[in-house]
Write an enzyme that holds these catalytic residues in place. Structure first.
Site, mmCIF file in Angstrom:
data_model
loop_
_atom_site.group_PDB
_atom_site.id
_atom_site.type_symbol
_atom_site.label_atom_id
_atom_site.label_comp_id
_atom_site.label_asym_id
_atom_site.label_seq_id
_atom_site.Cartn_x
_atom_site.Cartn_y
_atom_site.Cartn_z
ATOM 1 N N THR A 252 35.531 46.048 33.800
ATOM 2 C CA THR A 252 36.871 44.782 33.528
ATOM 3 C C THR A 252 37.885 45.697 33.194
ATOM 4 O O THR A 252 39.113 45.777 33.228
ATOM 5 C CB THR A 252 36.959 43.325 33.440
ATOM 6 O OG1 THR A 252 36.507 43.156 34.847
ATOM 7 C CG2 THR A 252 38.211 42.663 34.117
ATOM 8 N N SER B 170 29.371 46.009 34.293
ATOM 9 C CA SER B 170 28.165 46.273 33.220
ATOM 10 C C SER B 170 26.840 45.316 34.486
ATOM 11 O O SER B 170 26.032 45.566 33.417
ATOM 12 C CB SER B 170 28.824 45.337 32.475
ATOM 13 O OG SER B 170 28.899 44.356 32.393
ATOM 14 N N THR C 268 32.018 42.640 30.598
ATOM 15 C CA THR C 268 31.741 41.373 30.121
ATOM 16 C C THR C 268 30.702 40.682 30.420
ATOM 17 O O THR C 268 30.034 40.447 29.889
ATOM 18 C CB THR C 268 33.088 39.941 29.970
ATOM 19 O OG1 THR C 268 32.914 40.186 31.954
ATOM 20 C CG2 THR C 268 34.205 40.920 29.864
ATOM 21 N N ASP C 269 29.884 41.343 31.269
ATOM 22 C CA ASP C 269 29.593 40.097 32.440
ATOM 23 C C ASP C 269 27.426 40.225 31.457
ATOM 24 O O ASP C 269 27.343 39.529 31.424
ATOM 25 C CB ASP C 269 28.965 40.723 33.823
ATOM 26 C CG ASP C 269 30.077 40.308 34.497
ATOM 27 O OD1 ASP C 269 30.458 38.959 34.279
ATOM 28 O OD2 ASP C 269 30.554 40.631 35.775
HETATM 29 C C1 SIN Z 1 31.655 44.034 34.373
HETATM 30 O O1 SIN Z 1 30.808 43.434 33.839
HETATM 31 O O2 SIN Z 1 31.415 44.720 33.866
HETATM 32 C C2 SIN Z 1 32.439 43.357 35.134
HETATM 33 C C3 SIN Z 1 32.902 41.591 34.702
HETATM 34 C C4 SIN Z 1 34.513 42.254 33.431
HETATM 35 O O3 SIN Z 1 34.086 43.335 32.829
HETATM 36 O O4 SIN Z 1 34.349 41.437 33.391
#
Ligand code: SIN
Length: 314
Positions: A16, A62, A95-96
């Site tokens: 993100t 991710s 973040t995931d």
């Molecule tokens: C991801 O994990 O690539 C998408 C969600 C995020 O980064 O918050």
């Protein structure tokens, strides 16, 4: 003569933090990993004061992180860390699965120099984007004297990889450690350090050298009301080499799940006991119980088990 500023290498993987949406007010409907690393850096004018190099390792959401990308990332991190002129590395990520990649790099590389992962909850195109401040903080930590090991910089806190969890679906302060607090906090450009930087012994790149298709399969199974353990039997039939049980409470399971786990162990499947609780460790039951996840979340315990099983892959 003034010594040059510390050189920080930014390795982008997507997420993100590099996401864009059609509208600046849209913080959920966006495409992760859309922005290239140069645009990401250019979007943070305050980074102009730093000595930086940047490189794209991947441009993915991710959730699509896989063994091949982990291998590539670990090799690029190791390559840049070996350069004497490099002070530290920043990895931009989604973040995931951030906690999984952070733990993976920690176990494989246990670097003496800083490797700082960062991410964002809101896309780069958002009015309220949190990525620029996180990236600036991460570069500052990677360039700071005395910092070492793999850490995660997010929303003004610096976390160690072990036990880190994404704990919120939307808030910008989305991460927390297990029982231990952050290593440091970043306030007004200053870093207040509370605990020792992460250390430990590296498994080394040789451990992850096997072809991604040869990496042992490790499944996560959750205990819940009515759990009959059939999913464990199915995983064994499907050829899993390891199972992490996200047990209830302190890593406990129903009687039928316990029986299924015993059957799986009988078939030579390695089992780790973790918890579905957000916080708290799963402690060993006795001195020779090596199967408790400790501070690791179930997803981090899965990484640990996969790395352990890789030792047997020739
Ligand atoms: C991801 O994990 O690539 C998408 C969600 C995020 O980064 O918050």
């Amino acid at each position: 003569m003034q010594s040059p500023k510390p050189l920080v290498v930014i390795l982008a993987t997507g997420g993100t933090i590099a996401g864009t949406a059609a509208l600046a007010t849209d913080t959920t409907g966006y495409r992760a990993g859309a922005l290239g690393v140069d645009a990401l850096v250019a979007g943070v004018p305050a980074l102009a004061g730093h000595r930086l190099e940047s490189e794209s390792v991947a441009a993915i959401d991710s959730k699509d992180m896989d063994e091949a990308t982990w291998q590539r990332l670990a090799r690029r991190v190791a390559h840049h860390l070996a350069r004497p002129e490099v002070a530290g590395i920043v990895v931009t990520h989604g973040t995931d699965t951030l906690e999984e990649t952070a733990y993976f790099l920690h176990r494989v590389l246990a670097p003496a120099k800083p490797v700082v992962l960062t991410a964002a909850m809101r896309p780069a195109s958002a009015l309220s984007a949190d990525g620029p401040a996180n990236l600036l903080d991460a570069v500052g930590v990677a360039a700071a004297p005395g910092v070492r090991g793999v850490s995660v910089v997010f929303a003004g806190a610096v976390w160690g990889a072990v036990g880190l969890r994404k704990v919120h679906t939307l808030q910008t302060s989305a991460f927390a450690g297990s029982d231990c607090g952050p290593i440091a906090r970043l306030e007004g450009g200053a870093m207040r350090v509370f605990r020792a930087w992460p250390g430990g012994e590296a498994l080394g790149l040789e451990r992850i050298a096997a072809a991604p298709s040869a990496w042992p399969r490790v499944e996560i199974v959750m205990n819940h009301a009515g759990a009959d353990g059939r999913i464990v039997d199915d995983a064994v039939i499907a050829g899993t080499a390891g199972i992490v049980v996200a047990g209830t409470g302190h890593g406990t399971v129903s009687a039928r799940m316990e029986a299924a786990i015993a059957r799986a162990r009988g078939e030579g499947v390695r089992v780790t006991r973790a918890s579905r609780c957000v916080f708290g460790p799963v402690l060993p039951r006795g001195a020779d119980d090596a199967d408790a996840a400790g501070e690791l979340s179930a997803v981090q315990a899965r990484v640990e088990l996969q790395l352990a099983l890789l030792a047997d892959v020739r």
